[in-house]
Scaffold this active site. Sequence first.
Site, PDB file in Angstrom:
ATOM      1  N   TYR A  63       0.719  -1.147   0.034  1.00 53.36           N
ATOM      2  CA  TYR A  63       0.145   0.107  -0.126  1.00 53.36           C
ATOM      3  C   TYR A  63       0.934   1.022   0.252  1.00 53.36           C
ATOM      4  O   TYR A  63       1.489   1.752   0.973  1.00 53.36           O
ATOM      5  CB  TYR A  63      -0.939   0.103   1.225  1.00 53.36           C
ATOM      6  CG  TYR A  63      -2.026  -1.123   1.248  1.00 53.36           C
ATOM      7  CD1 TYR A  63      -2.272  -1.772   0.087  1.00 53.36           C
ATOM      8  CD2 TYR A  63      -2.448  -1.467   2.546  1.00 53.36           C
ATOM      9  CE1 TYR A  63      -3.264  -2.676   0.298  1.00 53.36           C
ATOM     10  CE2 TYR A  63      -3.633  -2.389   2.788  1.00 53.36           C
ATOM     11  CZ  TYR A  63      -3.873  -3.027   1.588  1.00 53.36           C
ATOM     12  OH  TYR A  63      -4.696  -4.170   1.549  1.00 53.36           O
ATOM     13  N   PHE A 213     -13.198  -4.890   0.685  1.00 56.84           N
ATOM     14  CA  PHE A 213     -14.125  -4.040  -0.087  1.00 56.84           C
ATOM     15  C   PHE A 213     -15.562  -4.245   0.756  1.00 56.84           C
ATOM     16  O   PHE A 213     -16.571  -4.716  -0.065  1.00 56.84           O
ATOM     17  CB  PHE A 213     -14.265  -4.366  -1.309  1.00 56.84           C
ATOM     18  CG  PHE A 213     -13.059  -3.807  -2.240  1.00 56.84           C
ATOM     19  CD1 PHE A 213     -12.193  -2.987  -1.692  1.00 56.84           C
ATOM     20  CD2 PHE A 213     -12.710  -4.486  -3.564  1.00 56.84           C
ATOM     21  CE1 PHE A 213     -11.083  -2.346  -2.412  1.00 56.84           C
ATOM     22  CE2 PHE A 213     -11.625  -3.918  -3.983  1.00 56.84           C
ATOM     23  CZ  PHE A 213     -10.638  -3.086  -3.805  1.00 56.84           C
ATOM     24  N   PRO A 214     -15.568  -4.310   2.018  1.00 58.18           N
ATOM     25  CA  PRO A 214     -16.864  -4.689   2.590  1.00 58.18           C
ATOM     26  C   PRO A 214     -18.124  -3.590   2.279  1.00 58.18           C
ATOM     27  O   PRO A 214     -19.159  -3.876   2.563  1.00 58.18           O
ATOM     28  CB  PRO A 214     -16.671  -4.854   4.046  1.00 58.18           C
ATOM     29  CG  PRO A 214     -15.593  -3.588   4.325  1.00 58.18           C
ATOM     30  CD  PRO A 214     -14.491  -4.075   2.990  1.00 58.18           C
ATOM     31  N   LEU A 215     -17.550  -2.465   1.891  1.00 62.64           N
ATOM     32  CA  LEU A 215     -18.449  -1.346   1.492  1.00 62.64           C
ATOM     33  C   LEU A 215     -18.454  -0.990  -0.137  1.00 62.64           C
ATOM     34  O   LEU A 215     -18.970  -0.058  -0.502  1.00 62.64           O
ATOM     35  CB  LEU A 215     -18.090   0.188   2.452  1.00 62.64           C
ATOM     36  CG  LEU A 215     -18.341  -0.190   3.830  1.00 62.64           C
ATOM     37  CD1 LEU A 215     -17.688   1.292   4.445  1.00 62.64           C
ATOM     38  CD2 LEU A 215     -19.698  -0.507   4.293  1.00 62.64           C
ATOM     39  N   GLY A 216     -17.967  -2.175  -0.746  1.00 65.68           N
ATOM     40  CA  GLY A 216     -17.999  -1.933  -2.150  1.00 65.68           C
ATOM     41  C   GLY A 216     -16.630  -1.515  -2.918  1.00 65.68           C
ATOM     42  O   GLY A 216     -16.518  -1.575  -3.747  1.00 65.68           O
ATOM     43  N   GLY A 217     -15.654  -0.811  -1.974  1.00 62.43           N
ATOM     44  CA  GLY A 217     -14.164  -0.719  -2.471  1.00 62.43           C
ATOM     45  C   GLY A 217     -14.467   0.853  -3.063  1.00 62.43           C
ATOM     46  O   GLY A 217     -15.057   1.639  -2.914  1.00 62.43           O
ATOM     47  N   PHE A 218     -13.538   0.749  -4.257  1.00 67.87           N
ATOM     48  CA  PHE A 218     -13.420   2.036  -5.014  1.00 67.87           C
ATOM     49  C   PHE A 218     -14.839   2.432  -5.627  1.00 67.87           C
ATOM     50  O   PHE A 218     -15.161   3.656  -6.068  1.00 67.87           O
ATOM     51  CB  PHE A 218     -12.480   1.651  -5.978  1.00 67.87           C
ATOM     52  CG  PHE A 218     -11.225   1.477  -5.711  1.00 67.87           C
ATOM     53  CD1 PHE A 218     -10.600   2.334  -4.765  1.00 67.87           C
ATOM     54  CD2 PHE A 218     -10.515   0.326  -5.711  1.00 67.87           C
ATOM     55  CE1 PHE A 218      -9.189   1.803  -4.391  1.00 67.87           C
ATOM     56  CE2 PHE A 218      -9.392  -0.198  -5.432  1.00 67.87           C
ATOM     57  CZ  PHE A 218      -8.645   0.922  -4.551  1.00 67.87           C
ATOM     58  N   PRO A 220     -18.358   2.528  -4.300  1.00 72.38           N
ATOM     59  CA  PRO A 220     -19.273   2.288  -2.899  1.00 72.38           C
ATOM     60  C   PRO A 220     -20.857   1.612  -3.325  1.00 72.38           C
ATOM     61  O   PRO A 220     -21.264   1.808  -4.449  1.00 72.38           O
ATOM     62  CB  PRO A 220     -19.392   3.591  -2.271  1.00 72.38           C
ATOM     63  CG  PRO A 220     -18.412   4.508  -2.690  1.00 72.38           C
ATOM     64  CD  PRO A 220     -17.761   3.776  -4.260  1.00 72.38           C
ATOM     65  N   LEU A 221     -21.144   0.707  -2.476  1.00 72.62           N
ATOM     66  CA  LEU A 221     -22.420   0.040  -2.546  1.00 72.62           C
ATOM     67  C   LEU A 221     -23.427   0.959  -2.970  1.00 72.62           C
ATOM     68  O   LEU A 221     -23.646   1.965  -2.323  1.00 72.62           O
ATOM     69  CB  LEU A 221     -22.771  -0.671  -1.408  1.00 72.62           C
ATOM     70  CG  LEU A 221     -21.930  -1.991  -0.967  1.00 72.62           C
ATOM     71  CD1 LEU A 221     -22.433  -2.510   0.248  1.00 72.62           C
ATOM     72  CD2 LEU A 221     -22.074  -3.081  -2.304  1.00 72.62           C
TER      73      LEU A 221
END
Length: 290
Positions: A63, A213-218, A220-221
């Site tokens: 990273y 990516f629990p929230l969708g990653g790059f 978002p959901l």
Amino acid sequence: MTAIHDAGTYQLGDRRVNRLGYGAMQLAGPGVFGPPKDPQAAKAVLKEVIARGVNHIDTSDFYGPYVTNRLIREALHPYGDDLTIATKIGARRDGEGNWLPAFSRQALIQAVHDNLEHLGIEALDVVNLRAMFDTHGPAEGSLEEPFTVLAELQQQGLIRHLGLSNVTAAQVAEARRIAPVVCVQNQYNLAHRDDDGLIDELARHGIAYVPFFPLGGFSPLQSSILDQVANDLDAQPMQVALAWLLRRSPNILLIPGTSSLAHLRENLAAASLTLPDAALTALERVAKPE
């Protein structure tokens, strides 16, 4: 203060960690490449993470590269006895920021020593081997040689526990024949549920599942169902998405990442969000076309 303990704990190797943790990826620059615009703000987020009771941080030397581990060291070293830091190896970045495999024996050994140096520790709590047969998702291929290298480093005392990332069920089984696996880190969230079966299988063996990516990653959901449930509960959509993951299975450990103090506090507040049965029923439809 967020009641982070409301989310419960789970065993990660010989460590008992809070199920709601923190992922450091977004502390690097855009595209997870280069330094952050404001290093002091990044370190303030890390200090707030600890102040809020988080004791599980996910990071990697790729990273940046070499950015988030140095920020963690500068902000938090010497580390508290209850803090567990998990890192990943198996990939590297080129000068343009591309993600490339780094699976050779020497590359893996060097990566472990780099993580040790940049974090300022003598042994890594958890090292996840990231499979790179396909950068877009799990793909079959043998992990025997690279995982054996990590098992040797574990026997030397440089690594306490081993995990896997971006892997298939067959690769998990292959690795477990070589050395104990304490966690698996794959993409999974309310809308991306390819690993439903794997999560349940790991739970039967007491192995943690750590969705990235629990929230969708790059990206978002985005879901009208999610928005409606959040509105009904007077919560933010991303809080609902995190609460759903906590409810999905007790072996799920969350590492939502953010470089914002406000978003960090919102994410951690998901630990106290209770989803009624009607909300759970509605959210099951998110993974299906609306």
